[in-house]
Scaffold this active site. Structure first.
Site, PDB file in Angstrom:
ATOM      1  N   LYS A   1       7.800  -4.741   7.874  1.00  0.00           N
ATOM      2  CA  LYS A   1       7.077  -3.617   7.285  1.00  0.00           C
ATOM      3  C   LYS A   1       8.111  -2.622   6.758  1.00  0.00           C
ATOM      4  CE  LYS A   1       3.697  -0.047   8.540  1.00  0.00           C
ATOM      5  NZ  LYS A   1       2.841   0.473   9.625  1.00  0.00           N
TER       6      LYS A   1
ATOM      7  N   VAL B   1       4.586  -5.182   3.282  1.00  0.00           N
ATOM      8  CA  VAL B   1       4.756  -6.071   4.435  1.00  0.00           C
ATOM      9  C   VAL B   1       5.097  -7.457   3.903  1.00  0.00           C
ATOM     10  CG1 VAL B   1       3.682  -7.116   6.457  1.00  0.00           C
ATOM     11  CG2 VAL B   1       3.158  -4.755   5.844  1.00  0.00           C
TER      12      VAL B   1
ATOM     13  N   GLY C   1       0.828  -1.197   0.000  1.00  0.00           N
ATOM     14  CA  GLY C   1       0.000   0.000   0.000  1.00  0.00           C
ATOM     15  C   GLY C   1       0.858   1.241   0.000  1.00  0.00           C
ATOM     16  N   GLY C   2       0.210   2.384   0.280  1.00  0.00           N
ATOM     17  CA  GLY C   2       0.930   3.646   0.252  1.00  0.00           C
ATOM     18  C   GLY C   2       2.016   3.727   1.300  1.00  0.00           C
TER      19      GLY C   2
ATOM     20  N   ASP D   1      -6.225   4.312  13.243  1.00  0.00           N
ATOM     21  CA  ASP D   1      -6.702   3.671  12.016  1.00  0.00           C
ATOM     22  C   ASP D   1      -7.288   2.296  12.327  1.00  0.00           C
ATOM     23  OD1 ASP D   1      -7.277   3.601   9.334  1.00  0.00           O
ATOM     24  OD2 ASP D   1      -5.343   2.762   8.758  1.00  0.00           O
TER      25      ASP D   1
ATOM     26  N   GLY E   1       3.992   1.222   2.168  1.00  0.00           N
ATOM     27  CA  GLY E   1       5.106   0.359   1.833  1.00  0.00           C
ATOM     28  C   GLY E   1       4.627  -1.058   1.644  1.00  0.00           C
TER      29      GLY E   1
END
Length: 571
Positions: free
Chosen positions: A328, A313, A308-309, A419, A311
């Protein structure tokens, strides 16, 4: 006390003492019972007013005050007055004054219907104990006294307990024992009251006990802000370490210390000064000797888990310790991204909770800065709901209780998640839930950034105040967790889905009311309260956890059981 009781009787006779069957003084006795019933009501109102300022803080002083109010208002004053009224009637029947005036005593000799002379009816018979255990009348009369002297007190006990529970709303119910235990003591200690007097006292006491719930309810519970303040743990005081001794000659040769470096604000809540400072200072997490920071030779990557934005995993193996970990890695980190990852690592390092992902290390990999975390075998909650359907109330309750405990542990360390969403809750093969991805260390190009570059979370699950640009808080995490539980119960975000992330963000900023809540769930009311657009009106995570765990316990389900059981994936 006899003079006080005689004054109470005179007042009751003036208020309501009609001259018809069963007699003016018999009616006055019931009126006196109604006046006595006002004392427990006043005690419950006083406790409700005390909690307006103290909330759920039950220290020695508050408990002592509530205990004194319960004992005095429910037991001591009613007991003294009931025995005093009975003593007045006995004295008048024996030829004394009983503290009443001559005209008042003269009316007691008037005979009415089945009562006969009121002085003899109210002051010349058996007491409660003798009537119940050594009856002298027939079976019909004994049934009458049994219903009046046992049934009426039991009904009154029920409503006294309801008064106490209403005064203790939004908090633990155990202080109500000061009320109902005192009432039981009142019933037992009034066994020496004349039986006929006791019957009419209880006939007046019961209706006021029923109506007394109204004024207690009108006082209302303490506000959410008072409850949150009362449940917050006090910050531990830490004495500063004394400076090391430096000889005067050395002081002259030492240069002045450099000024403290200033860093931008972080996503760490100021719950505790020590933990907040640890999470705010950038720099690598302390690692044991020999762990190595080069990274390229220590961690062998097996497969990519997510992208994703922020990075990528990876699932990897720690070659030195032989354990599976999650890496990560930030994409080409700029200084700001690297600093956020360092803060996230420090924040996670302070949290120790079985339902929070653990951080092991922070290393330099060839393609960027890597956060080494615990590898959790399982599936995201979002995938489980999408593939298997919504959870039932028991599973959702366990999810809510365990995740509320995990977030509370993080908040106590000064860490906000910011989040919480279904994809950040992992269910292991045993069905237990784990919270991942604290701190939101993401690049500036992430679509969930505001125009100022401040990360606010995923639009479908972001709290209204965070979407509007306000600072995140524990109440924001509580809102997002409630939205995640609502998704688990209904299969849809609480505000529904939008065509674009910007549309979802605008709906959140406008605080649009939730339209996709699971209406038939037992958790519907608590979800509505937790998704309130005003942070101060939401129940705290501690309050949510206690209420949900209480419901699970009453349902016969363990609060720490599996949310759902997963089948391990075949590689």
């Amino acid at each position: 006390m006899e003079s006080f009781a005689s004054s109470l009787l005179s007042l009751a006779h003036e208020l309501f003492g009609p001259g018809f069957c069963p007699g003016d003084w018999v009616w006055a006795t019931s009126t006196a019972g109604a006046l006595i019933a006002l004392f427990p009501v006043l005690g419950a109102v006083l406790v409700a007013l005390i909690r307006k300022g103290t909330g759920n803080r039950y220290d020695a002083v508050v408990v002592s005050v509530i205990g004194a109010v319960g004992v005095v208002s429910v037991f001591l004053l009613p007991w003294l007055l009931a025995n005093g009224v009975s003593g007045v009637y006995r004295a008048v029947n024996a030829g004394g004054t009983g503290g009443l005036s001559g005209p008042e005593r003269s009316t007691m000799t008037t005979e009415y219907c089945f009562v006969g002379a009121q002085s003899s009816y109210l002051g010349g018979g058996q007491n409660v104990y003798e009537t119940l255990f050594y009856p002298s009348a027939g079976a019909l009369a004994y049934g009458y006294y049994l219903g009046a002297l046992v049934g009426l007190p039991l009904l009154s006990l029920l409503f006294v307990k309801l008064q106490a529970r209403s005064a203790l709303r939004r908090g633990p119910g155990w202080p109500g024992r000061f009320f109902w235990i005192s009432f039981i003591a009142l019933v037992l200690f009034t066994a020496g009251v004349e039986a006929n007097t006791a019957v009419h006292l209880w006939l007046g006491f019961l209706p006021v006990s029923v109506l007394g719930i109204i004024p207690v309810s009108l006082v209302g519970p303490p506000s959410r802000s008072v409850l949150q303040r009362s449940e917050r743990k006090p910050e531990p005081r830490r004495e500063p370490d004394p400076p090391p001794y430096v000889p005067p000659a050395e002081q002259q040769r030492q240069p002045p210390p450099p000024p403290d470096k200033q860093y931008p604000a972080t996503s760490v809540a100021p719950a505790q000064e020590s933990a907040g400072a640890l999470a705010a200072v950038p720099g690598p997490v302390p690692v044991p000797p020999g762990s190595g920071q080069a990274g390229s030779s220590r961690y062998r990557r097996l497969r990519r888990l997510g992208h994703g934005g922020f990075g990528t995993v990876w699932q990897a193996v720690d070659n030195q310790l032989g354990r599976t970990v999650a890496l990560k890695i930030a994409h080409a980190p700029d200084p700001d991204t690297e600093e956020r990852m360092q803060r996230e690592a420090r924040a996670l390092a302070t949290i120790n909770h079985p339902n929070c992902v653990r951080v092991y290390d922070l290393v330099e990999e060839p393609d960027g800065l890597a956060l080494v975390m615990e590898y959790l075998e399982g599936q995201p909650l979002g995938a489980v709901v999408d593939n298997g359907g919504p959870l039932d109330d028991v599973a959702a309750g366990r999810l809510w209780a365990t995740m509320a405990g995990a977030l509370t542990a993080a908040h106590e360390k000064g860490v906000l998640h910011r989040d919480v969403k279904p994809s950040n809750v992992i269910l292991d093969p045993g069905g237990l839930a784990h919270l991942i991805d604290f701190g939101i260390a993401r690049s500036k190009g992430d679509s969930t950034m505001t125009a100022t570059g401040m990360m606010i979370g995923t639009p479908d699950f972001v709290a209204p105040e965070a979407a509007a640009g306000a600072a995140a808080s524990p109440a924001s995490d509580a809102w997002q967790l409630a939205a995640t539980v609502s998704y688990a119960l209904s299969g849809s975000p609480p505000r529904g889905t939008r065509e674009t992330p910007m549309a979802a963000l605008m709906a959140a900023a406008r605080a649009e009311p939730p339209a996709q809540l699971p209406r038939r769930s037992v958790h519907a009311k608590l979800l509505m309260a937790s998704l309130d657009p005003q942070p101060r009106n939401r129940p705290t995570l501690n309050a949510v956890r206690k209420e949900v765990e209480g419901w699970l316990s009453r349902s016969g389900a363990a609060p720490d059981g599996p949310v759902t059981r997963l089948v391990p994936r075949v590689r």
